[in-house]
Design a protein around this motif. Structure first.
Motif, PDB file in Angstrom:
ATOM      1  N   ILE A  53       0.889  -1.170   0.000  1.00 58.73           N
ATOM      2  CA  ILE A  53       0.000   0.000   0.000  1.00 58.73           C
ATOM      3  C   ILE A  53       0.922   1.214   0.000  1.00 58.73           C
ATOM      4  CG2 ILE A  53      -1.815   1.260   1.205  1.00 58.73           C
ATOM      5  CD1 ILE A  53      -2.727  -1.410   2.465  1.00 58.73           C
ATOM      6  N   MET A  54       1.048   1.823  -1.165  1.00 61.13           N
ATOM      7  CA  MET A  54       2.003   2.932  -1.355  1.00 61.13           C
ATOM      8  C   MET A  54       1.343   4.202  -0.822  1.00 61.13           C
ATOM      9  SD  MET A  54       3.069   2.041  -5.320  1.00 61.13           S
ATOM     10  CE  MET A  54       1.466   2.388  -6.044  1.00 61.13           C
ATOM     11  N   ASP A  55       1.606   4.525   0.433  1.00 59.67           N
ATOM     12  CA  ASP A  55       0.871   5.634   1.061  1.00 59.67           C
ATOM     13  C   ASP A  55       1.832   6.740   1.500  1.00 59.67           C
ATOM     14  OD1 ASP A  55      -1.406   6.941   1.910  1.00 59.67           O
ATOM     15  OD2 ASP A  55      -1.495   5.891   3.837  1.00 59.67           O
ATOM     16  N   GLY A  56       1.312   7.966   1.532  1.00 64.87           N
ATOM     17  CA  GLY A  56       2.082   9.086   2.073  1.00 64.87           C
ATOM     18  C   GLY A  56       2.575  10.082   1.035  1.00 64.87           C
ATOM     19  N   ASN A  57       2.120   9.944  -0.191  1.00 65.12           N
ATOM     20  CA  ASN A  57       2.556  10.886  -1.232  1.00 65.12           C
ATOM     21  C   ASN A  57       2.123  12.315  -0.914  1.00 65.12           C
ATOM     22  OD1 ASN A  57       3.342   8.592  -2.530  1.00 65.12           O
ATOM     23  ND2 ASN A  57       1.818   8.681  -4.160  1.00 65.12           N
ATOM     24  N   GLY A  58       0.873  12.439  -0.465  1.00 65.47           N
ATOM     25  CA  GLY A  58       0.352  13.778  -0.172  1.00 65.47           C
ATOM     26  C   GLY A  58       1.126  14.428   0.955  1.00 65.47           C
ATOM     27  N   ARG A  59       1.386  13.669   2.027  1.00 64.91           N
ATOM     28  CA  ARG A  59       2.121  14.226   3.170  1.00 64.91           C
ATOM     29  C   ARG A  59       3.548  14.578   2.781  1.00 64.91           C
ATOM     30  NH1 ARG A  59       0.284   9.481   6.996  1.00 64.91           N
ATOM     31  NH2 ARG A  59      -0.596   8.798   4.997  1.00 64.91           N
ATOM     32  N   TRP A  60       4.171  13.771   1.956  1.00 69.19           N
ATOM     33  CA  TRP A  60       5.539  14.045   1.488  1.00 69.19           C
ATOM     34  C   TRP A  60       5.558  15.412   0.801  1.00 69.19           C
ATOM     35  CZ3 TRP A  60       7.935  15.096  -3.135  1.00 69.19           C
ATOM     36  CH2 TRP A  60       9.324  14.893  -3.209  1.00 69.19           C
ATOM     37  N   PRO A  64       2.393  21.013  -4.002  1.00 73.32           N
ATOM     38  CA  PRO A  64       1.018  20.480  -4.132  1.00 73.32           C
ATOM     39  C   PRO A  64       1.035  18.952  -4.007  1.00 73.32           C
ATOM     40  CG  PRO A  64       1.857  21.249  -6.262  1.00 73.32           C
ATOM     41  CD  PRO A  64       2.879  21.633  -5.229  1.00 73.32           C
ATOM     42  N   ARG A  65      -0.075  18.370  -3.543  1.00 77.84           N
ATOM     43  CA  ARG A  65      -0.139  16.914  -3.324  1.00 77.84           C
ATOM     44  C   ARG A  65       0.281  16.130  -4.563  1.00 77.84           C
ATOM     45  NH1 ARG A  65      -3.029  14.575   0.605  1.00 77.84           N
ATOM     46  NH2 ARG A  65      -3.585  12.929  -0.867  1.00 77.84           N
ATOM     47  N   THR A  66      -0.058  16.668  -5.726  1.00 78.59           N
ATOM     48  CA  THR A  66       0.245  15.948  -6.968  1.00 78.59           C
ATOM     49  C   THR A  66       1.761  15.741  -7.148  1.00 78.59           C
ATOM     50  OG1 THR A  66       0.045  18.062  -8.092  1.00 78.59           O
ATOM     51  CG2 THR A  66      -1.846  16.584  -8.232  1.00 78.59           C
ATOM     52  N   GLY A  90       3.748  14.900  -4.902  1.00 78.88           N
ATOM     53  CA  GLY A  90       4.062  13.685  -4.131  1.00 78.88           C
ATOM     54  C   GLY A  90       3.797  12.435  -4.956  1.00 78.88           C
ATOM     55  N   HIS A  91       2.716  12.460  -5.725  1.00 79.53           N
ATOM     56  CA  HIS A  91       2.441  11.300  -6.588  1.00 79.53           C
ATOM     57  C   HIS A  91       3.549  11.171  -7.634  1.00 79.53           C
ATOM     58  CE1 HIS A  91      -1.331  10.942  -4.614  1.00 79.53           C
ATOM     59  NE2 HIS A  91      -1.880  12.005  -5.171  1.00 79.53           N
ATOM     60  N   ALA A  92       3.929  12.310  -8.196  1.00 80.92           N
ATOM     61  CA  ALA A  92       4.995  12.288  -9.222  1.00 80.92           C
ATOM     62  C   ALA A  92       6.284  11.721  -8.622  1.00 80.92           C
ATOM     63  CB  ALA A  92       5.205  13.684  -9.790  1.00 80.92           C
ATOM     64  N   LEU A 124     -13.236   9.674  -4.420  1.00 79.95           N
ATOM     65  CA  LEU A 124     -13.779  10.697  -3.509  1.00 79.95           C
ATOM     66  C   LEU A 124     -12.832  11.880  -3.330  1.00 79.95           C
ATOM     67  CD1 LEU A 124     -15.191   8.264  -0.791  1.00 79.95           C
ATOM     68  CD2 LEU A 124     -16.487   9.514  -2.533  1.00 79.95           C
ATOM     69  N   ARG A 125     -11.627  11.807  -3.884  1.00 86.23           N
ATOM     70  CA  ARG A 125     -10.679  12.936  -3.773  1.00 86.23           C
ATOM     71  C   ARG A 125     -11.104  14.066  -4.706  1.00 86.23           C
ATOM     72  NH1 ARG A 125      -4.767  10.498  -2.362  1.00 86.23           N
ATOM     73  NH2 ARG A 125      -5.554   9.033  -0.814  1.00 86.23           N
ATOM     74  N   SER A 126     -10.423  15.210  -4.602  1.00 82.20           N
ATOM     75  CA  SER A 126     -10.807  16.361  -5.428  1.00 82.20           C
ATOM     76  C   SER A 126     -10.693  15.998  -6.908  1.00 82.20           C
ATOM     77  CB  SER A 126      -9.890  17.555  -5.130  1.00 82.20           C
ATOM     78  OG  SER A 126      -8.595  17.306  -5.659  1.00 82.20           O
TER      79      SER A 126
END
Ligand code: IPE
Ligand code: IPE
Ligand code: MG
Length: 236
Positions: A13-20, A27-29, A31-33, A65-67
């Motif tokens: 479960i690859m989690d924490g991109n937004g917090r990073w 911006p949260r995006t 973190g995904h990149a 459910l995200r933006s």
């Protein structure tokens, strides 16, 4: 680091991109990149350590459910990774499998086309099965298996034993072995609708590292932790 070969299938479960990203005022995006690098390091690590299966949770049925902005970015980003990198992964012998409901009309047609094409292009590869859980939800997967089983045996008087012997055969990839270990990054200690049926005897490993910071050294530590676990499966 020696993989004792007992870790054959790792699910993440690859989690924490937004917090990073937020930690760096991005911006949260972003973190995904940044998470793309961790994904490619994890694929290389899995190949080096001779895992046969790596399953990664890329987009859940709840992530709609995200933006709108974030969902649009994630759809774009998942296409973009395939366009830019699938040939490189193909050369490494990675066989892609997309686990999840690809019939969902919310998924852009271009994404569907790329995922189907990528499965086809890489279908004969043998080095690593890479399962991309995309628009995946475990409840959805189980409900669909129940419906398919029901439809196939509609006129039969099924016994519990028939279900126990055949149920997993109605899952999308019933050749996928159950994960030996589940890794979740970023400190949350929950399963978030991931592989509920298949995790019955997986070793659960939770680390605080945010997904974009995951690298081979951290995965070596995860393997060390896994190797300390005594898997008894109900025996003593
Ligand atoms: C995981 O990172 C990536 C996806 C769910 C697509 P998050 O976006 O959930 O990051 P956090 O949990 O908000 O930090
Ligand atoms: C799970 O992470 C989904 C993916 C990693 C794709 P989430 O960040 O969406 O899960 P919750 O909301 O913390 O349970
Ligand atoms: Mg999260």
């Amino acid at each position: 680091m020696q993989n004792k070969k007992s870790l054959n299938h790792l699910a993440i479960i690859m989690d924490g991109n937004g917090r990073w990203a937020l930690n760096q005022d991005l911006p949260r995006t972003a973190g995904h990149a940044a998470g793309e690098h961790s994904l490619s390091r994890s694929i290389d690590w899995a190949i080096e350590n001779k895992l046969e299966w790596l399953t990664v949770y890329a987009f859940s049925t709840e992530n709609w459910l995200r933006s709108e902005e974030e969902v649009d970015f994630l759809m774009f980003f998942n296409r973009d990774i395939l366009i830019r990198r699938r040939e490189e992964f193909n050369q490494k012998g990675v066989k892609f499998k997309f686990l999840g409901d690809l019939t969902d009309s919310q998924i852009p047609e271009e994404n569907k086309k790329l995922m189907i094409e990528t499965e086809e292009i890489t279908k004969n590869n043998k080095t690593l099965n890479l399962v991309f859980a995309f628009n995946y939800g475990s409840h959805n997967e189980i409900h669909k298996a129940v419906l398919d089983l029901h439809n196939e045996h509609i006129s039969e008087n099924l016994k519990l034993n028939d279900i126990e012997n055949n149920f997993y055969g109605f899952f999308q990839y019933s050749d996928m072995p159950f994960p030996d270990a589940l890794l979740r990054t970023a400190g949350e200690k929950r399963i978030s609708n991931f592989l509920l049926y298949q995790l019955s005897y997986s070793e659960l490993i939770f680390i605080d590292t945010l997904w974009p910071d995951v690298n081979g050294d951290i995965l070596d530590d995860v393997l060390l932790e896994f190797n300390t676990r005594n898997r008894t499966y109900g025996r003593n």
